[in-house]
Design a protein around this motif. Structure first.
Motif, PDB file in Angstrom:
ATOM      1  N   ALA A  92       0.138   0.062  -4.804  1.00  8.10           N
ATOM      2  CA  ALA A  92       1.499  -0.044  -4.266  1.00  8.10           C
ATOM      3  C   ALA A  92       2.326  -1.004  -5.107  1.00  8.10           C
ATOM      4  O   ALA A  92       3.508  -0.758  -5.393  1.00  8.10           O
ATOM      5  N   ALA A  93       1.717  -2.112  -5.533  1.00  7.10           N
ATOM      6  CA  ALA A  93       2.435  -3.070  -6.372  1.00  7.10           C
ATOM      7  C   ALA A  93       2.822  -2.461  -7.707  1.00  7.10           C
ATOM      8  O   ALA A  93       3.815  -2.868  -8.322  1.00  7.10           O
ATOM      9  N   ALA A  94       2.061  -1.463  -8.139  1.00  6.96           N
ATOM     10  CA  ALA A  94       2.370  -0.766  -9.390  1.00  6.96           C
ATOM     11  C   ALA A  94       3.411   0.332  -9.186  1.00  6.96           C
ATOM     12  O   ALA A  94       3.775   1.027 -10.144  1.00  6.96           O
ATOM     13  N   GLY A  95       3.888   0.495  -7.930  1.00  4.34           N
ATOM     14  CA  GLY A  95       4.963   1.451  -7.663  1.00  4.34           C
ATOM     15  C   GLY A  95       4.519   2.845  -7.276  1.00  4.34           C
ATOM     16  O   GLY A  95       5.307   3.782  -7.378  1.00  4.34           O
ATOM     17  N   MET A  96       3.277   3.028  -6.792  1.00  3.05           N
ATOM     18  CA  MET A  96       2.796   4.355  -6.397  1.00  3.05           C
ATOM     19  C   MET A  96       3.198   4.635  -4.947  1.00  3.05           C
ATOM     20  O   MET A  96       2.687   3.985  -4.013  1.00  3.05           O
ATOM     21  N   PRO A  97       4.132   5.580  -4.711  1.00  6.43           N
ATOM     22  CA  PRO A  97       4.641   5.809  -3.355  1.00  6.43           C
ATOM     23  C   PRO A  97       3.570   6.211  -2.343  1.00  6.43           C
ATOM     24  O   PRO A  97       3.607   5.763  -1.195  1.00  6.43           O
ATOM     25  N   PHE A  98       2.617   7.058  -2.740  1.00 11.39           N
ATOM     26  CA  PHE A  98       1.594   7.468  -1.768  1.00 11.39           C
ATOM     27  C   PHE A  98       0.687   6.300  -1.391  1.00 11.39           C
ATOM     28  O   PHE A  98       0.193   6.232  -0.258  1.00 11.39           O
ATOM     29  N   ALA A  99       0.471   5.378  -2.327  1.00  9.99           N
ATOM     30  CA  ALA A  99      -0.299   4.176  -1.999  1.00  9.99           C
ATOM     31  C   ALA A  99       0.466   3.327  -0.985  1.00  9.99           C
ATOM     32  O   ALA A  99      -0.125   2.751  -0.053  1.00  9.99           O
ATOM     33  N   MET A 100       1.784   3.237  -1.145  1.00 12.90           N
ATOM     34  CA  MET A 100       2.607   2.517  -0.172  1.00 12.90           C
ATOM     35  C   MET A 100       2.473   3.149   1.213  1.00 12.90           C
ATOM     36  O   MET A 100       2.337   2.446   2.226  1.00 12.90           O
ATOM     37  N   PHE A 101       2.503   4.473   1.254  1.00 13.42           N
ATOM     38  CA  PHE A 101       2.390   5.171   2.535  1.00 13.42           C
ATOM     39  C   PHE A 101       1.045   4.890   3.190  1.00 13.42           C
ATOM     40  O   PHE A 101       0.968   4.540   4.374  1.00 13.42           O
ATOM     41  N   ARG A 102      -0.044   5.024   2.423  1.00 17.12           N
ATOM     42  CA  ARG A 102      -1.373   4.807   3.004  1.00 17.12           C
ATOM     43  C   ARG A 102      -1.563   3.359   3.428  1.00 17.12           C
ATOM     44  O   ARG A 102      -2.159   3.082   4.484  1.00 17.12           O
ATOM     45  N   LEU A 103      -1.046   2.437   2.649  1.00 11.53           N
ATOM     46  CA  LEU A 103      -1.130   1.028   3.022  1.00 11.53           C
ATOM     47  C   LEU A 103      -0.308   0.759   4.283  1.00 11.53           C
ATOM     48  O   LEU A 103      -0.734   0.013   5.174  1.00 11.53           O
ATOM     49  N   GLY A 104       0.863   1.378   4.373  1.00  9.89           N
ATOM     50  CA  GLY A 104       1.687   1.225   5.570  1.00  9.89           C
ATOM     51  C   GLY A 104       0.983   1.750   6.812  1.00  9.89           C
ATOM     52  O   GLY A 104       1.052   1.139   7.886  1.00  9.89           O
ATOM     53  N   ARG A 105       0.296   2.875   6.674  1.00 10.45           N
ATOM     54  CA  ARG A 105      -0.429   3.440   7.820  1.00 10.45           C
ATOM     55  C   ARG A 105      -1.541   2.499   8.277  1.00 10.45           C
ATOM     56  O   ARG A 105      -1.731   2.288   9.486  1.00 10.45           O
ATOM     57  N   LEU A 106      -2.267   1.905   7.317  1.00  9.84           N
ATOM     58  CA  LEU A 106      -3.306   0.948   7.681  1.00  9.84           C
ATOM     59  C   LEU A 106      -2.700  -0.291   8.340  1.00  9.84           C
ATOM     60  O   LEU A 106      -3.256  -0.844   9.298  1.00  9.84           O
ATOM     61  N   ALA A 107      -1.547  -0.745   7.841  1.00  7.40           N
ATOM     62  CA  ALA A 107      -0.880  -1.903   8.446  1.00  7.40           C
ATOM     63  C   ALA A 107      -0.457  -1.591   9.881  1.00  7.40           C
ATOM     64  O   ALA A 107      -0.624  -2.425  10.789  1.00  7.40           O
ATOM     65  N   GLU A 108       0.071  -0.404  10.105  1.00  9.50           N
ATOM     66  CA  GLU A 108       0.501  -0.032  11.459  1.00  9.50           C
ATOM     67  C   GLU A 108      -0.700   0.043  12.395  1.00  9.50           C
ATOM     68  O   GLU A 108      -0.592  -0.268  13.591  1.00  9.50           O
ATOM     69  N   GLN A 109      -1.848   0.453  11.885  1.00  6.06           N
ATOM     70  CA  GLN A 109      -3.055   0.552  12.696  1.00  6.06           C
ATOM     71  C   GLN A 109      -3.744  -0.799  12.876  1.00  6.06           C
ATOM     72  O   GLN A 109      -4.733  -0.894  13.605  1.00  6.06           O
TER      73      GLN A 109
END
Length: 323
Positions: free
Chosen positions: A121-138
């Motif tokens: 995500a720090a490297a700018g990969m949008p799908f990584a941001m999405f998956r990380l966001g889902r884990l954060a929400e959970q």
């Protein structure tokens, strides 16, 4: 789905279905199985053949769920570790997926997955941001829902349809964000346009109810059909039910209803099976009614023939004139 109903020109089968559904369809032309419908949208109302509502799949990306271009596909975990350690964000992202789902011989570990997703995500990969966001929400990654919303927004702006869907849903439910139907519709539209069937379903309901968008039942039907064609069971049921009873400018079509409800029933939906039984009962009633009309037509023809014969044989009336 709430329904606003109007009177119909319908046969017995239609009447029976309406009685079962508690609703009256609005139809244009023909009997309860008419082929023309009134379509209303932002350009006004018009009458067109029902077949014109059929969607053309072709290359329409709205009829395909968006794919993750960097999905883990069984690569060697050892090689991914080495590449990630050398600074390959894509390798870190795929390694994170292997940890999240316990693939490649790794134990499932949301924490390890989150750490790898952070790198990607720090490297700018949008799908990584999405998956990380889902884990954060959970609650499996730091930051909770507030961080998840930030990550979903970044991922959605980066083109991830699933992230746009999640944002739209959070606005729709007022979870971590103020409930805002206009924002819910905006994000749901972005996701729906890229093939997320859950957003297509939600957007259909918003168009039908006039929530966050102008009320357009015909547009609602189109989005609901896309969600159904994308395999979303609640949408398949909804489309089947609409064609079963007819609704506003959409005419009744029992063949179309049977197709969608059969699909839902084959996936174990008991309510769809019950509606299919109601269609069969209505069609039997329609056939019986048509047979009754045929018999009555023959009786009427005989009565008219007898009446004409009696008139021919009867003597002329006698007119008495008194002076």
């Amino acid at each position: 789905m709430a329904a606003r109903c109007a009177p119909a020109r319908a046969g017995l089968a239609v009447a029976l279905l309406l009685l079962l559904a508690g609703c009256q369809p609005r139809m244009v032309g023909g009997s309860g199985f008419g082929r023309a419908v009134q379509v209303c949208d932002s350009d006004g109302c018009r009458v067109q053949p029902r077949e014109a509502q059929t969607l053309v799949i072709g290359e329409d990306e709205r009829l395909r769920r968006q794919a993750d271009p960097d999905l883990y596909r069984g690569e060697s975990v050892a090689e991914l570790r080495g590449a990630a350690a050398a600074g390959d964000a894509g390798a870190a992202y795929r390694l994170g997926q292997a940890y999240e789902y316990g693939a490649g011989g790794l134990p499932r570990s949301a924490g390890q997955a989150a750490r790898q997703y952070e790198v990607a995500a720090a490297a700018g990969m949008p799908f990584a941001m999405f998956r990380l966001g889902r884990l954060a929400e959970q609650g499996a990654a730091p930051g909770g829902r507030a961080r998840a919303i930030e990550l979903y927004a970044a991922a959605a702006n980066g083109g991830v349809a699933q992230a746009a869907h999640n944002l739209g849903y959070l606005y729709l439910q007022g979870r971590g964000l103020p409930r805002d139907m206009a924002e819910a519709a905006r994000w749901s539209t972005l996701a729906a346009e890229k093939g997320v069937p859950e957003s297509q379903y939600n957007l259909a309901l918003m168009y039908f109810r006039g929530e966050g968008v102008s009320r357009q039942p015909y547009e609602a039907l189109q989005w609901m059909r896309r969600a159904a064609q994308n395999g979303y069971l609640p949408a398949q049921k909804a489309v089947g039910r609409l064609y079963m009873t007819g609704l506003e400018e959409m005419g009744q079509d029992l063949q179309e209803a049977r197709s969608w409800l059969s699909l839902a029933a084959s996936r174990g939906d008991a309510e769809s099976r019950r509606w299919l039984q109601q269609i069969e009962q209505a069609e039997r009633a329609e056939r019986a009614y048509q047979q009754q009309l045929t018999m009555q037509a023959a009786q009427t023809q005989a009565l008219w023939a007898q009446a004409a014969l009696a008139a021919a044989l009867a003597p002329p009336p006698v007119t008495v004139v008194i002076y």
